[in-house]
Design a protein around this motif. Structure first.
Motif, PDB file in Angstrom:
ATOM      1  N   LEU A 155       0.862  -1.195   0.000  1.00 29.91           N
ATOM      2  CA  LEU A 155       0.000   0.000   0.000  1.00 29.91           C
ATOM      3  C   LEU A 155       0.889   1.232   0.000  1.00 29.91           C
ATOM      4  N   PRO A 156       0.420   2.332  -0.620  1.00 26.59           N
ATOM      5  CA  PRO A 156       1.300   3.513  -0.697  1.00 26.59           C
ATOM      6  C   PRO A 156       1.613   4.148   0.641  1.00 26.59           C
ATOM      7  N   VAL A 157       0.906   3.748   1.702  1.00 27.46           N
ATOM      8  CA  VAL A 157       1.238   4.337   3.012  1.00 27.46           C
ATOM      9  C   VAL A 157       2.536   3.763   3.573  1.00 27.46           C
ATOM     10  N   TYR A 158       2.954   2.633   3.037  1.00 29.91           N
ATOM     11  CA  TYR A 158       4.155   2.000   3.575  1.00 29.91           C
ATOM     12  C   TYR A 158       5.384   2.453   2.787  1.00 29.91           C
ATOM     13  N   ARG A 159       6.080   3.419   3.353  1.00 30.45           N
ATOM     14  CA  ARG A 159       7.325   3.960   2.773  1.00 30.45           C
ATOM     15  C   ARG A 159       8.318   4.009   3.917  1.00 30.45           C
ATOM     16  N   PHE A 219      -1.276  -7.521   0.674  1.00 31.44           N
ATOM     17  CA  PHE A 219      -2.311  -6.737  -0.016  1.00 31.44           C
ATOM     18  C   PHE A 219      -2.339  -7.122  -1.503  1.00 31.44           C
ATOM     19  N   THR A 263      -5.030  -5.317  -3.879  1.00 30.98           N
ATOM     20  CA  THR A 263      -4.709  -3.896  -4.081  1.00 30.98           C
ATOM     21  C   THR A 263      -3.573  -3.733  -5.086  1.00 30.98           C
ATOM     22  N   ARG A 290      -4.682  -4.745  -8.633  1.00 31.08           N
ATOM     23  CA  ARG A 290      -5.529  -3.728  -9.278  1.00 31.08           C
ATOM     24  C   ARG A 290      -4.703  -2.514  -9.707  1.00 31.08           C
ATOM     25  N   LEU A 298      -2.711   9.327  -6.769  1.00 25.64           N
ATOM     26  CA  LEU A 298      -3.252   8.006  -6.444  1.00 25.64           C
ATOM     27  C   LEU A 298      -4.767   8.001  -6.653  1.00 25.64           C
ATOM     28  N   TRP A 344      -9.812   4.825  -4.860  1.00 25.46           N
ATOM     29  CA  TRP A 344      -9.993   3.511  -4.231  1.00 25.46           C
ATOM     30  C   TRP A 344      -8.753   3.092  -3.445  1.00 25.46           C
ATOM     31  N   LEU A 345      -7.588   3.533  -3.920  1.00 28.24           N
ATOM     32  CA  LEU A 345      -6.352   3.160  -3.230  1.00 28.24           C
ATOM     33  C   LEU A 345      -6.197   3.962  -1.934  1.00 28.24           C
ATOM     34  N   ALA A 350      -8.365   2.295   0.477  1.00 29.90           N
ATOM     35  CA  ALA A 350      -7.756   1.039   0.955  1.00 29.90           C
ATOM     36  C   ALA A 350      -6.707   1.337   2.026  1.00 29.90           C
ATOM     37  N   CYS A 351      -5.958   2.408   1.831  1.00 31.04           N
ATOM     38  CA  CYS A 351      -4.946   2.797   2.820  1.00 31.04           C
ATOM     39  C   CYS A 351      -5.620   3.161   4.138  1.00 31.04           C
ATOM     40  N   SER A 363      -6.609   0.181   6.025  1.00 34.35           N
ATOM     41  CA  SER A 363      -5.475  -0.530   6.610  1.00 34.35           C
ATOM     42  C   SER A 363      -4.941   0.170   7.846  1.00 34.35           C
ATOM     43  N   ILE A 364      -4.787   1.487   7.758  1.00 33.23           N
ATOM     44  CA  ILE A 364      -4.182   2.239   8.863  1.00 33.23           C
ATOM     45  C   ILE A 364      -5.238   2.633   9.900  1.00 33.23           C
ATOM     46  N   ASP A 372      -6.527   5.118  11.049  1.00 32.77           N
ATOM     47  CA  ASP A 372      -6.480   6.538  11.393  1.00 32.77           C
ATOM     48  C   ASP A 372      -6.297   7.299  10.078  1.00 32.77           C
ATOM     49  N   ALA A 387      -3.447   9.887   9.758  1.00 33.74           N
ATOM     50  CA  ALA A 387      -2.142   9.227   9.621  1.00 33.74           C
ATOM     51  C   ALA A 387      -1.993   8.650   8.222  1.00 33.74           C
ATOM     52  N   LEU A 447       0.927   9.590   5.447  1.00 38.75           N
ATOM     53  CA  LEU A 447       1.917   8.612   5.009  1.00 38.75           C
ATOM     54  C   LEU A 447       1.923   8.415   3.501  1.00 38.75           C
ATOM     55  N   MET A 448       0.795   8.721   2.859  1.00 39.86           N
ATOM     56  CA  MET A 448       0.727   8.526   1.398  1.00 39.86           C
ATOM     57  C   MET A 448       1.557   9.548   0.634  1.00 39.86           C
ATOM     58  N   HIS A 484       1.359  14.502   9.911  1.00 42.52           N
ATOM     59  CA  HIS A 484       0.287  13.845  10.648  1.00 42.52           C
ATOM     60  C   HIS A 484      -0.363  14.815  11.644  1.00 42.52           C
TER      61      HIS A 484
END
Lengths: 322, 564
Positions: A138-142, A299, A302, A305, B67, B70-71, B74-75, B78-79, B81, B84, B88-89, B137
């Motif tokens: 996922l793009p949040v994981y950097r 994921f 995700t 897609r 982005l 939908w992505l 999805a984030c 997952s997170i 919050d 946050a 992070l994106m 954040h």
């Protein structure tokens, strides 16, 4: 016929008649690394990288039938040529490269793109089909720079020491613990480790990985660590063996610490992962030049897609079963 | 800002006051004064308006990162919050600009209210490009009013008091008053505190005396002769101390919240009280000689906001205008900065009568009525008769005893209205997120209406451990639909629940709201058909005009003195 297909026993190569990280007992298992979700007991014979043999024997028993293969060397298995390349995940972790009549498939298994002094660095391989993990897809994981994370850990350790607290860092026993141990600075104070972590160190030392002087939590002189030292312990251990070292300050090093900035009452989080982050996954997909990308672990939907929307032919590995 | 981020991280993970203290001291040692002033303000006062909606923020993150929606969703899943996740994106800045906390608040956050949407977008996206993820954040939290003050406010006050050699009481009192970093620096605030210390008899709230609920099953005769007890009416609403200090009046609730901006109807008469008075009473909503049943735990209070001078108070809603607040006074704890807690109750009551007499009869400040009792059974009869009036309980105070300090055996009892008991069918279970994920946090019980279940009570699962594990298993096996943490269940389990009153409500599907609903027991052999019907509950309804339901919303500061 595809070179690899998903079966109820795991990822199977029909032309070589072997499984990669099988989930059930099989005749021939190629093991990418020694984590318990990849290396399971009960198969007749195993194949893994030479660097990973010690850990695999420790996990599965000395009596297993094990064949090892140095990184980069090719082995004829059935109709295919099989070779292993570093995945950079933990000591001995491998990507599996399978070639048959010019067609190349690569299974990355778990991998990371960051540097790690305890294992060989990931090598991107050109292939036609690449099967990637997506644990952090996922793009949040950097991931931040690991050297900065290490500085943060040392700062936290110093601050705890100044308050007379023993620092307890919760980490996975295999991989993360050794990665940290190899980089912790012993001048900050004594370092103790949980017996489960200690038991894995000979396999690392045999491969030339050096560690600072360590004390086992089971040793009598572990009391030296109290109020000034650092303890590395598996997640979930909060008392019992640690009672003599109180007061304690807990921290946790994991990729899952991402996004936990203000979770009250949680241990101090350090973002340190042994998996590829979002940019790392996309970079790897690009560097392999693969026409087709299989995705497994994490994921999956995700990443499939997203890649599909980017014009890449991507598919979920498990969903293709049957 | 980097230092503030580290402080926040340390405070969040600090599990001991000493760790929090060390983090605060380390921050104050290195932070420039202008940043430290803002940090103290953020940690004690700031709530901020909602400058932006999350939808706006999501749209701008999508524009910034490219982005797809939908992505981003999805984030978020997952997170969990969303602030946050959005932080992070965004890509990390090539080189951090090292913006100070003051700079961010005064140049990036506060100017937003004067900018059009385009200007806001440009300023926010520019700031995102300059800040690392962890700082983004907190920035996002300030923008969307999702800022949560960390714990350890009392530790912060102790650290500041020690550093500037001022008393904690003086500092707490100063921080209690509205101030902004733009008006005062930390140094000037501390100098004011040092000046305050010269004033004699600085007032602080008194501890609340413990009041025990009288067990319903026990006869009141166990208390002895009823002539030794003073019986007062006790109304629905938060128990609160009303403090007349300097030129203002503030409230300190039993739940540990400061009510800074009390309603006019209370504030006006209270300002006529002698300086340094502390009254003890209940703040209740009132309409046409009748107390509205406000549950203190559910009372809606708007957080304080005073960061911007141009912020206008929210106009009262139409519903709110129809009712008013009344402070029902029970006791006088201090007068002219003299602690009266060691005086007998009779003396304090006499002084209270004198005090209230001197300011004349007012609508907002009323004496809690004494109920004359000749024998104990009159108390029970009085309560039963008063159920429709909004009376919550009778408070029994031992006449010869002093109110404070609390004696070894408490001498105050609360005699509640006998609970109304009903049976309901378990409809929904609300699971907990976070570290206790999977635990059941709340149960929704329904009653029948035209062969359909209607939600009637939302209750905490206060049940024995074996019943809880049975419910957890039932939830795992009988969930028919999920909405986030809410599991919709097959209607099979029957529970008995109790409440103090049934109040009409237009916002609830059943047409009523229960006051202080609680779970009594799991009815093992009961069939779902044995649950009560809506009509049976409405029979017990207190006849209150639905327009009176919403109480006024005073500003409140929560948690400033949590650990006092």
């Amino acid at each position: 016929m595809p070179l690899l297909t998903w079966t109820e026993r795991g990822l199977y190569c029909p032309r070589g008649d072997f499984y990669i990280d099988p989930i059930k007992k099989v005749a021939q298992a190629v093991i990418t690394h020694a984590h318990s979700d990849h290396a399971r007991r009960g198969s007749k014979s195993y194949l893994c990288s030479r660097a990973g043999a010690g850990l695999l024997r420790h996990r599965l028993g000395q009596e297993i039938s094990l064949q090892t293969l140095p990184y980069g060397e090719s082995l004829k298995v059935g109709e295919v040529a099989l070779s292993l390349y570093p995945a950079g995940h933990v000591l001995g972790s491998s990507q599996v490269r399978i070639e048959h009549r010019g067609e190349v498939w690569v299974v990355s298994s778990d991998y990371k793109r960051q540097t790690d002094p305890t294992c060989a660095a990931f090598e991107p391989l050109r292939c036609h089909t690449f099967i990637t993990e997506s644990t952090f897809g996922l793009p949040v994981y950097r991931w931040p720079d690991p050297s900065h994370v290490l500085e943060e850990i040392h700062r936290w350790w110093s601050a705890n020491r100044n308050q007379g607290l023993t620092s307890v860092l919760q980490v996975y026993s295999l991989g993360k613990a050794q990665r940290l141990l190899a980089q912790l600075n012993p001048s900050h104070g004594p370092i103790a480790v949980h017996p489960n972590i200690m038991a894995l160190l000979p396999a690392y030392r045999a491969e030339g990985v050096a560690f600072p002087p360590l004390i086992s939590l089971a040793d009598a002189d572990v009391i030296r660590v109290r109020g000034q030292g650092m303890v590395l312990a598996p997640p979930g251990i909060k008392s019992g063996i640690l009672d003599s070292l109180k007061p304690l300050a807990f921290g946790s090093a994991s990729g899952w610490m991402h996004g936990a900035a203000d979770q009250r009452g949680q241990p101090m989080g350090f973002v340190l992962s042994d998996h590829a982050d979002w940019p790392g996954l996309l970079q790897t997909v690009h560097e392999t030049g693969a026409e087709s990308i299989g995705v497994m672990h994490g994921f999956v939907a995700t990443l499939v897609r997203y890649l599909t929307e980017q014009g890449v032919h991507a598919w979920p590995v498990v969903a293709r079963a049957g | 800002m980097q230092r503030f981020t580290e402080l926040m991280r340390n405070l969040s993970s600090a599990n001991r006051a000493e760790s929090a203290r060390a983090s605060i001291i380390a921050y104050l040692d290195v932070a420039p004064e202008e940043d430290a002033t803002w940090a103290v303000y953020l940690l004690t006062q700031f709530h901020g308006p909602r400058w932006l909606s999350m939808a706006q923020l999501r749209a701008w993150v999508a524009a910034e990162t490219g982005l797809p929606d939908w992505l981003i969703a999805a984030c978020h899943r997952s997170i969990r919050d969303e602030c946050a996740a959005l932080s992070l994106m965004l890509p990390e800045p090539a080189a951090s600009q090292c913006l100070g906390l003051r700079q961010i608040m005064e140049e990036r956050v506060l100017p937003l209210s004067d900018l059009p949407v385009d200007g806001q977008e440009s300023l926010i996206r520019q700031t995102w490009r300059e800040l690392p993820a962890e700082q983004r954040h907190w920035f996002n939290r300030w923008l969307t009013r999702r800022w949560r003050k960390p714990r350890h406010q009392s530790t912060l006050i102790a650290c500041l008091a020690e550093r500037w050699d001022v008393s904690e009481a003086a500092l707490a009192s100063r921080l209690l008053q509205p101030w902004t970093p733009q008006q005062r620096s930390l140094t000037s605030l501390m100098q004011e505190c040092q000046g305050d210390q010269a004033m004699p008899g600085l007032m602080r709230p008194m501890p609340f005396q413990e009041v025990l609920l009288w067990p319903e099953a026990e006869p009141l005769e166990l208390l002895g002769d009823c002539a030794d007890w003073l019986c007062l009416e006790h109304w629905h609403g938060p128990r609160m101390q009303l403090i007349r200090l300097r030129d203002h009046v503030v409230g300190w609730t039993e739940q540990g919240a400061w009510l800074i901006d009390l309603p006019d109807e209370i504030q006006r008469p209270a300002k006529k009280l002698p300086e340094g008075s502390i009254l003890l009473g209940t703040m209740t909503a009132w309409n046409r000689d009748q107390s509205l049943p406000v549950d203190p735990a559910r009372m809606r209070v708007e957080p304080a906001f005073d960061v911007q001078a141009d912020m206008k108070p929210k106009p009262r809603s139409r519903q709110a205008r129809t009712s008013s607040w009344v402070y029902m006074v029970h006791d006088l704890l201090a007068l002219e900065q003299q602690d009266l807690c060691d005086q007998p109750l009779a003396t304090r009551r006499a002084l209270l009568d004198q005090c209230l007499g001197s300011i004349g009869e007012t609508a907002g400040l009323r004496h809690s009525r004494i109920v004359p009792l000749r024998e104990w059974r009159e108390a029970e009869a009085y309560l039963e008769q008063a159920r429709g009036s909004g009376l919550a309980a009778l408070r029994l105070l031992s006449l010869p005893a002093a109110s404070l300090p609390t004696p070894a055996g408490t001498r105050d009892w609360l005699l509640r209205l006998p609970a109304l008991r009903f049976r309901g069918v378990l409809m929904q279970a609300h699971a907990v997120n976070g570290s206790n994920r999977g635990k059941i946090e709340r149960l929704s019980l329904g009653v029948w209406q035209n062969a359909q279940l209607v939600p009637a009570a939302h209750v905490a699962p206060d049940l024995p451990a074996e019943d809880l594990s049975m419910i957890a298993q039932f939830v795992r096996e009988n969930t028919v639909e999920r909405f986030g943490p809410v599991c919709v269940l097959k209607p099979q389990l029957v529970f008995e629940f109790a409440c103090d009153a049934v109040v009409p409500s237009r916002r609830h599907k059943a047409g009523f709201q229960l006051l202080r609903p609680r779970l009594v027991r799991y009815c093992v052999d009961a069939e779902p058909n044995s649950a009560h019907h809506v009509a049976q509950l409405t029979e017990q309804m207190i006849p209150v005009n639905a327009a009176k339901e919403t109480p006024l919303r005073p500003r409140v500061e929560r948690g400033l003195f949590d650990e006092m």
